[in-house]
Design a protein around this motif. Structure first.
Motif, PDB file in Angstrom:
ATOM      1  N   GLY A 171      64.856  10.349 -11.318  1.00 59.03           N
ATOM      2  CA  GLY A 171      65.206  10.588  -9.927  1.00 59.03           C
ATOM      3  C   GLY A 171      64.135  11.285  -9.101  1.00 59.03           C
ATOM      4  O   GLY A 171      63.097  11.710  -9.603  1.00 59.03           O
ATOM      5  N   SER A 215      73.641  18.026  -9.992  1.00 61.78           N
ATOM      6  CA  SER A 215      72.525  17.086 -10.162  1.00 61.78           C
ATOM      7  C   SER A 215      71.353  17.683 -10.925  1.00 61.78           C
ATOM      8  O   SER A 215      70.470  16.943 -11.363  1.00 61.78           O
ATOM      9  N   TYR A 239      68.743   9.096  -6.845  1.00 61.81           N
ATOM     10  CA  TYR A 239      69.151   8.793  -8.211  1.00 61.81           C
ATOM     11  C   TYR A 239      68.614   7.450  -8.668  1.00 61.81           C
ATOM     12  O   TYR A 239      68.748   7.050  -9.765  1.00 61.81           O
TER      13      TYR A 239
END
Length: 202
Positions: free
Chosen positions: A132, A23, A202
């Protein structure tokens, strides 16, 4: 019991590390949008910066000088001129068809193939942004561990029982079977909720 707990915590640790590593680009790469396509920095050569999208062709930005840039999309050149003065941000956008638009504070919308505000955003990295909220991943991890402990460990359930102020109303209170049952159910609900919270990142 110890084996299953060890497997759980090792799995949580591995998933957390893997999620964090995979991520990282999502949360740290600065991006901009043209239509629904997301672009991020791909490379720079001389005065030409290239941005790539996984859903569309590349966008290139040629820095002519400090105040003039050219955004190249599908072989078409869009000229951006910075006309800002103190306390007022303003850009002039000239399309390949000769139409000219003025963009102030990156809010004006146009009727061309690409809104002028989006072209200004593409031309200037200052208007690229990070996506995010990674804090939700840490919150989700905490909730997952809390939920698992509430579901799995009687000692943790007893500890939580001692924190309830209602127990002070009784002499030598002890948790009931119903309390243990609701703790397990609550733990399951919290673990499911942690997954939902993780997606909020997200």
């Amino acid at each position: 019991m110890k084996t299953s707990s060890s497997i759980f915590f090792v799995s949580v640790l591995l998933v957390s590390v893997l999620t964090g590593v995979l991520s990282k680009p999502y949360f740290t790469d600065r991006v901009f949008y043209l239509y629904e396509d997301t672009y991020k920095f791909a490379g720079e050569q001389d005065h030409l910066v290239t941005y790539h999208s996984s859903t569309a062709g590349p966008v290139q930005v040629l820095t002519d000088d400090e105040l003039h840039r050219t955004v190249i999309i599908d072989g078409q050149s869009y000229m951006i001129a910075d006309k800002s003065v103190p306390y007022s941000t303003k850009f002039r956008v000239t399309y390949p068809n000769g139409h000219v638009y003025v963009v102030e504070r990156i809010k004006q919308e146009g009727e061309e193939d690409y809104p002028p505000s989006a072209l200004v955003s593409a031309a200037y990295p200052d208007y690229h942004f990070k996506r995010g909220m990674p804090g939700f991943l840490f919150l989700a991890l905490g909730l997952l561990i809390f939920g698992w402990c509430s579901f799995r460990y009687e000692a943790f359930q007893d500890f939580m029982f001692r924190l309830f102020p209602q127990r002070l109303m009784y002499e030598n209170p002890e948790p009931s079977d119903f309390y243990y049952f609701t703790s397990k159910v609550g733990g399951i609900v919290v673990m499911i909720g942690s997954i939902i919270v993780a997606f909020k990142a997200y």
